[in-house]
Design a protein around this motif. Structure first.
Motif, PDB file in Angstrom:
ATOM      1  N   SER A   5       0.674  -1.263  -0.146  1.00  0.00           N
ATOM      2  CA  SER A   5      -0.030   0.019  -0.008  1.00  0.00           C
ATOM      3  C   SER A   5       1.012   1.273   0.032  1.00  0.00           C
ATOM      4  O   SER A   5       0.433   2.357  -0.419  1.00  0.00           O
ATOM      5  CB  SER A   5      -0.994  -0.052   1.199  1.00  0.00           C
ATOM      6  OG  SER A   5      -0.163   0.009   2.251  1.00  0.00           O
ATOM      7  N   LEU A  10      -2.296  -2.613  -5.029  1.00  0.00           N
ATOM      8  CA  LEU A  10      -3.356  -3.102  -4.383  1.00  0.00           C
ATOM      9  C   LEU A  10      -3.002  -4.754  -4.490  1.00  0.00           C
ATOM     10  O   LEU A  10      -2.215  -5.093  -5.292  1.00  0.00           O
ATOM     11  CB  LEU A  10      -4.864  -3.186  -5.273  1.00  0.00           C
ATOM     12  CG  LEU A  10      -5.223  -1.498  -5.353  1.00  0.00           C
ATOM     13  CD1 LEU A  10      -6.189  -1.528  -6.429  1.00  0.00           C
ATOM     14  CD2 LEU A  10      -5.807  -1.156  -4.028  1.00  0.00           C
ATOM     15  N   THR A  11      -3.786  -5.257  -3.307  1.00  0.00           N
ATOM     16  CA  THR A  11      -3.477  -6.946  -3.287  1.00  0.00           C
ATOM     17  C   THR A  11      -4.789  -7.573  -4.061  1.00  0.00           C
ATOM     18  O   THR A  11      -4.698  -8.718  -4.142  1.00  0.00           O
ATOM     19  CB  THR A  11      -3.475  -7.444  -1.993  1.00  0.00           C
ATOM     20  OG1 THR A  11      -4.354  -6.818  -1.157  1.00  0.00           O
ATOM     21  CG2 THR A  11      -2.121  -6.589  -1.467  1.00  0.00           C
ATOM     22  N   LEU A  33     -14.186   3.108   7.060  1.00  0.00           N
ATOM     23  CA  LEU A  33     -12.822   2.475   8.104  1.00  0.00           C
ATOM     24  C   LEU A  33     -13.216   4.006   9.079  1.00  0.00           C
ATOM     25  O   LEU A  33     -12.697   5.015   8.930  1.00  0.00           O
ATOM     26  CB  LEU A  33     -11.544   2.462   7.409  1.00  0.00           C
ATOM     27  CG  LEU A  33     -11.372   1.361   6.538  1.00  0.00           C
ATOM     28  CD1 LEU A  33     -10.206   1.497   5.858  1.00  0.00           C
ATOM     29  CD2 LEU A  33     -11.578   0.162   7.061  1.00  0.00           C
ATOM     30  N   ASN A 103      -0.530   7.383   0.663  1.00  0.00           N
ATOM     31  CA  ASN A 103      -1.547   6.420   0.612  1.00  0.00           C
ATOM     32  C   ASN A 103      -1.786   6.008   1.949  1.00  0.00           C
ATOM     33  O   ASN A 103      -1.164   5.752   2.800  1.00  0.00           O
ATOM     34  CB  ASN A 103      -0.996   5.014  -0.158  1.00  0.00           C
ATOM     35  CG  ASN A 103      -1.153   5.520  -1.837  1.00  0.00           C
ATOM     36  OD1 ASN A 103      -2.055   6.000  -2.238  1.00  0.00           O
ATOM     37  ND2 ASN A 103       0.113   5.154  -2.201  1.00  0.00           N
ATOM     38  N   PRO A 105      -6.196   5.187   4.331  1.00  0.00           N
ATOM     39  CA  PRO A 105      -7.425   4.608   4.410  1.00  0.00           C
ATOM     40  C   PRO A 105      -8.178   4.558   3.122  1.00  0.00           C
ATOM     41  O   PRO A 105      -8.997   3.595   2.983  1.00  0.00           O
ATOM     42  CB  PRO A 105      -8.156   5.365   5.255  1.00  0.00           C
ATOM     43  CG  PRO A 105      -7.407   6.883   5.424  1.00  0.00           C
ATOM     44  CD  PRO A 105      -5.778   6.321   5.074  1.00  0.00           C
ATOM     45  N   ASP A 106      -7.968   5.526   2.232  1.00  0.00           N
ATOM     46  CA  ASP A 106      -8.694   5.583   0.810  1.00  0.00           C
ATOM     47  C   ASP A 106      -8.309   4.265  -0.092  1.00  0.00           C
ATOM     48  O   ASP A 106      -9.295   3.499  -0.738  1.00  0.00           O
ATOM     49  CB  ASP A 106      -8.652   6.575   0.198  1.00  0.00           C
ATOM     50  CG  ASP A 106      -9.119   8.023   0.680  1.00  0.00           C
ATOM     51  OD1 ASP A 106     -10.079   7.765   1.410  1.00  0.00           O
ATOM     52  OD2 ASP A 106      -8.811   8.995   0.300  1.00  0.00           O
ATOM     53  N   LEU A 107      -7.073   3.971   0.021  1.00  0.00           N
ATOM     54  CA  LEU A 107      -6.676   2.746  -0.808  1.00  0.00           C
ATOM     55  C   LEU A 107      -7.008   1.239   0.006  1.00  0.00           C
ATOM     56  O   LEU A 107      -7.779   0.531  -0.666  1.00  0.00           O
ATOM     57  CB  LEU A 107      -5.106   2.774  -0.674  1.00  0.00           C
ATOM     58  CG  LEU A 107      -4.507   1.711  -1.841  1.00  0.00           C
ATOM     59  CD1 LEU A 107      -4.918   2.198  -3.159  1.00  0.00           C
ATOM     60  CD2 LEU A 107      -2.976   1.614  -1.488  1.00  0.00           C
ATOM     61  N   GLU A 108      -7.032   1.475   1.288  1.00  0.00           N
ATOM     62  CA  GLU A 108      -7.715   0.222   1.829  1.00  0.00           C
ATOM     63  C   GLU A 108      -9.062  -0.112   1.728  1.00  0.00           C
ATOM     64  O   GLU A 108      -9.506  -1.157   1.342  1.00  0.00           O
ATOM     65  CB  GLU A 108      -7.319   0.250   3.492  1.00  0.00           C
ATOM     66  CG  GLU A 108      -7.828  -0.964   4.235  1.00  0.00           C
ATOM     67  CD  GLU A 108      -7.641  -0.815   5.853  1.00  0.00           C
ATOM     68  OE1 GLU A 108      -8.091  -1.692   6.503  1.00  0.00           O
ATOM     69  OE2 GLU A 108      -6.631  -0.031   6.022  1.00  0.00           O
ATOM     70  N   ARG A 109      -9.902   1.147   1.661  1.00  0.00           N
ATOM     71  CA  ARG A 109     -11.316   1.127   1.260  1.00  0.00           C
ATOM     72  C   ARG A 109     -11.504   0.697  -0.036  1.00  0.00           C
ATOM     73  O   ARG A 109     -12.572   0.158  -0.163  1.00  0.00           O
ATOM     74  CB  ARG A 109     -11.857   2.565   1.744  1.00  0.00           C
ATOM     75  CG  ARG A 109     -11.844   2.890   3.205  1.00  0.00           C
ATOM     76  CD  ARG A 109     -12.640   4.109   3.448  1.00  0.00           C
ATOM     77  NE  ARG A 109     -13.729   4.368   3.294  1.00  0.00           N
ATOM     78  CZ  ARG A 109     -14.414   5.668   3.257  1.00  0.00           C
ATOM     79  NH1 ARG A 109     -13.839   6.573   3.456  1.00  0.00           N
ATOM     80  NH2 ARG A 109     -15.834   5.610   2.929  1.00  0.00           N
ATOM     81  N   GLU A 111      -9.821  -1.143  -1.886  1.00  0.00           N
ATOM     82  CA  GLU A 111      -9.504  -2.614  -1.756  1.00  0.00           C
ATOM     83  C   GLU A 111     -10.511  -3.308  -1.497  1.00  0.00           C
ATOM     84  O   GLU A 111     -11.254  -4.312  -2.195  1.00  0.00           O
ATOM     85  CB  GLU A 111      -8.324  -2.963  -1.074  1.00  0.00           C
ATOM     86  CG  GLU A 111      -7.825  -4.305  -0.842  1.00  0.00           C
ATOM     87  CD  GLU A 111      -6.648  -4.654  -1.796  1.00  0.00           C
ATOM     88  OE1 GLU A 111      -6.627  -5.391  -2.655  1.00  0.00           O
ATOM     89  OE2 GLU A 111      -5.661  -3.895  -1.625  1.00  0.00           O
ATOM     90  N   ARG A 112     -11.248  -3.024  -0.361  1.00  0.00           N
ATOM     91  CA  ARG A 112     -12.274  -3.669   0.208  1.00  0.00           C
ATOM     92  C   ARG A 112     -13.848  -3.736  -0.464  1.00  0.00           C
ATOM     93  O   ARG A 112     -14.413  -4.633  -0.782  1.00  0.00           O
ATOM     94  CB  ARG A 112     -12.493  -3.160   1.309  1.00  0.00           C
ATOM     95  CG  ARG A 112     -11.551  -3.717   2.468  1.00  0.00           C
ATOM     96  CD  ARG A 112     -11.746  -3.074   3.859  1.00  0.00           C
ATOM     97  NE  ARG A 112     -13.068  -3.191   4.542  1.00  0.00           N
ATOM     98  CZ  ARG A 112     -13.223  -2.729   5.767  1.00  0.00           C
ATOM     99  NH1 ARG A 112     -12.357  -1.736   6.714  1.00  0.00           N
ATOM    100  NH2 ARG A 112     -14.266  -3.013   6.595  1.00  0.00           N
TER     101      ARG A 112
END
Length: 236
Positions: A5, A10-11, A33, A103, A105-109, A111-112
């Protein structure tokens, strides 16, 4: 080892859906989040979407101070008319985290949200596009080109910067900008990025249009045609 990240990677990987398709209409994906119920990701599922084959997905990132609701009217009709999923994430803060400091929380959101959509729909690998306006265009360019082995189309409408630590893949790129842009000068942003990407070997189109720093429907129309008509022909 540096977390993916940090580099904007992205994974997310395509998978076979394990849940039934969502019904037509607007759906909040419930992937916030720390802000339960606020700034959630919106997904538009058009009426009559053919889920018997892989479906197209376009992710649209709003501009600074914006929201899903502000950009939705410019894209919803295209999704309904042309039968593709339209996903509209919303930044945690007034603009995207990458613009503020890196990067997060936006990248994590994102991804989800992508994982949740893919749990309901078999996604078309050749029409898995990122699009954005202004700060959202900068985000689309940066994250899209950082994940070009997965993202097929990257669309930047009146964007500012392009932050690439380790670009991956070779997505198709569409950049649109106006010489009358009063916020982000075309020569040092959109046109500059076009020339840099051309030199780097990307398949990139540039559209010069006339008008102020707002979303222009006729530019969106050309961007959608680019997204629908061009394909990398990746195996499904």
């Amino acid at each position: 080892m540096m977390p993916p990240s940090i580099l904007g990677h992205l994974t997310f990987q395509f998978k076979t859906p394990d849940q039934p398709p969502l019904p037509p209409g607007a759906h909040f994906l419930n992937v916030p989040l720390g802000q339960e119920g606020e700034r959630d990701t919106l997904l538009i599922v058009p009426e009559g979407l053919d889920t018997g084959k892989p479906v197209k997905l376009l992710v649209m990132f709003h501009g600074a101070g914006g929201s899903a609701e502000k950009v939705l009217p410019f894209f919803k009709e295209h999704a309904e008319k042309n039968g593709f999923l339209l996903m509209l994430p919303q930044s945690t803060y007034p603009t995207w985290d990458l613009t503020i400091g890196g990067n997060g929380p936006d990248l994590e959101r994102l991804e989800r949200a992508l994982e949740k959509v893919n749990s309901h729909f078999d996604l078309d690998k050749n029409h898995f596009g990122f699009c954005g306006f202004s700060d959202g265009a900068s985000y689309s360019l940066s994250i899209g080109l950082s994940n070009g082995e997965t993202v097929s189309h990257v669309i930047a409408l009146s964007g500012g910067f392009m932050n690439l630590y380790v670009p991956r893949g070779r997505p198709l790129v569409f950049i649109a900008h106006s010489p009358e842009d009063e916020q982000l000068p075309m020569d040092t942003s959109g046109l500059y990025h076009y020339h840099e990407l051309k030199k780097a070997g990307y398949d990139v189109e540039f559209l010069e249009f006339h008008g102020r720093h707002v979303i222009h429907p006729h530019v969106v129309e050309k961007a959608i045609r680019f997204y629908l008509d061009r394909s990398l022909n990746r195996p499904q």
